[in-house]
Design an enzyme around this catalytic site. Sequence first.
Site, PDB file in Angstrom:
ATOM      1  CG  ASP A  29      -2.065   0.941   1.123  1.00 27.42           C
ATOM      2  OD1 ASP A  29      -2.280   1.508   0.027  1.00 27.42           O
ATOM      3  OD2 ASP A  29      -2.761   1.152   2.129  1.00 27.42           O
ATOM      4  N   GLY A  30       0.384   2.299  -0.665  1.00 30.56           N
ATOM      5  CA  GLY A  30       1.028   3.615  -0.572  1.00 30.56           C
ATOM      6  C   GLY A  30       1.712   4.093  -1.841  1.00 30.56           C
ATOM      7  NE  ARG A  42      -3.789   6.856  -7.781  1.00 23.07           N
ATOM      8  CZ  ARG A  42      -3.747   6.539  -6.483  1.00 23.07           C
ATOM      9  NH1 ARG A  42      -3.525   7.462  -5.577  1.00 23.07           N
ATOM     10  NH2 ARG A  42      -3.955   5.297  -6.102  1.00 23.07           N
ATOM     11  CG  ASN A  77      -7.426  -2.222  -6.683  1.00 21.58           C
ATOM     12  OD1 ASN A  77      -6.502  -3.006  -6.469  1.00 21.58           O
ATOM     13  ND2 ASN A  77      -7.762  -1.293  -5.788  1.00 21.58           N
ATOM     14  CD  GLU A 216       1.805 -13.375  15.569  1.00 27.88           C
ATOM     15  OE1 GLU A 216       1.639 -12.182  15.902  1.00 27.88           O
ATOM     16  OE2 GLU A 216       1.374 -14.337  16.240  1.00 27.88           O
TER      17      GLU A 216
HETATM   18  C1  FPP Z   1      -1.848   0.264  -3.387  1.00 28.44           C
HETATM   19  O1  FPP Z   1      -1.373   1.601  -3.434  1.00 28.44           O
HETATM   20  C2  FPP Z   1      -1.290  -0.490  -4.479  1.00 28.44           C
HETATM   21  C3  FPP Z   1      -1.995  -1.040  -5.504  1.00 28.44           C
HETATM   22  C4  FPP Z   1      -3.457  -0.927  -5.624  1.00 28.44           C
HETATM   23  C5  FPP Z   1      -1.331  -1.773  -6.578  1.00 28.44           C
HETATM   24  C6  FPP Z   1      -0.116  -2.570  -6.222  1.00 28.44           C
HETATM   25  C7  FPP Z   1       0.681  -2.722  -7.448  1.00 28.44           C
HETATM   26  C8  FPP Z   1       2.040  -2.715  -7.537  1.00 28.44           C
HETATM   27  C9  FPP Z   1       2.935  -2.656  -6.369  1.00 28.44           C
HETATM   28  C10 FPP Z   1       2.731  -2.732  -8.844  1.00 28.44           C
HETATM   29  C11 FPP Z   1       2.296  -3.743  -9.812  1.00 28.44           C
HETATM   30  C12 FPP Z   1       2.373  -5.119  -9.324  1.00 28.44           C
HETATM   31  C13 FPP Z   1       2.980  -6.103 -10.001  1.00 28.44           C
HETATM   32  C14 FPP Z   1       2.858  -7.534  -9.544  1.00 28.44           C
HETATM   33  C15 FPP Z   1       3.768  -5.804 -11.186  1.00 28.44           C
HETATM   34  P1  FPP Z   1      -2.401   2.775  -3.681  1.00 28.44           P
HETATM   35  O2  FPP Z   1      -2.416   3.068  -5.138  1.00 28.44           O
HETATM   36  O3  FPP Z   1      -3.733   2.419  -3.093  1.00 28.44           O
HETATM   37  O4  FPP Z   1      -1.687   3.923  -2.882  1.00 28.44           O
HETATM   38  P2  FPP Z   1      -2.378   5.081  -2.058  1.00 28.44           P
HETATM   39  O5  FPP Z   1      -3.174   4.420  -0.964  1.00 28.44           O
HETATM   40  O6  FPP Z   1      -1.212   5.846  -1.525  1.00 28.44           O
HETATM   41  O7  FPP Z   1      -3.214   5.864  -3.027  1.00 28.44           O
END
Ligand code: FPP
Length: 249
Positions: A29-30, A42, A77, A216
């Site tokens: 996350d983040g 983003r 998402n 955990e």
């Molecule tokens: C959450 O951050 C992250 C996601 C919804 C996507 C996770 C994806 C990746 C790390 C990259 C792609 C993955 C692979 C396997 C290639 P957020 O966008 O919700 O961040 P925020 O809460 O700060 O807005």
Amino acid sequence: MLFDFLRRKKTEHEIDMSRLPQHIGVIMDGNGRWAKKRGLPRSAGHKAGAESLKKIVTEANNMGIKYITVYAFSTENWKRPQAEVDYLMSLLMDYLVNAEKTLAGENVRIRAIGSRAELSEEMRRQIKKTEELTSNRTGIVMNIALNYGGREEIVHAARELGKQIKAGMLEPENITERDIEENLYTANQPDVDLLIRTSGEQRLSNFMLWQVSYAEMVFVNKLWPDFKPQDLRECILAFQGRGRRFGGI
Ligand code: FPP
């Protein structure tokens, strides 16, 4: 620099290699906040997040962790702006295509968990290809949770059991936890024993509801693109410092 070196040395000494978690779940996350802090779109956060992920999987594999599940795209998402959804899908596609080369040295086995029906035909084909190509590898199993939702997974398992009942292969009163487990996307894998979520949020967000029953949980105050192999080692140390009783005393 010196501080980083000392941090690393400390975890190297303190981690008990005979008590590693078998299965680590990660809520990455983040990414969005990381990009915003830098005045970037983003998408730049997601790109940096994908880079971070490669390093973490490599580190986990080198340490001897057997399974890692990462939350890449949830069933919720799809509500994000179309351009962001498209970008995440293209990152995932690249990851799968490149996995053949980039993760070969690491011997990583890749699997996708989640509902595939809503994914594009191209994505489904690539998932199948990458899974097949990496299936004979002997290193860590990396589950990419893609169009994944913990509740959807349990509904999926219930439907599978329903089919078995309808076919006369199973009696409702004989259903066991094992029957449900065998119909989850993670069938035949151990439960998650360490769950990590970055960015300071402390929620499960529909991630592996069944499999984290006794995990955990470690919440880290860093945004996912800033999460480094050293942070993973510190999470493992925190895991080893907890007394796990599984309901006993
Ligand atoms: C959450 O951050 C992250 C996601 C919804 C996507 C996770 C994806 C990746 C790390 C990259 C792609 C993955 C692979 C396997 C290639 P957020 O966008 O919700 O961040 P925020 O809460 O700060 O807005």
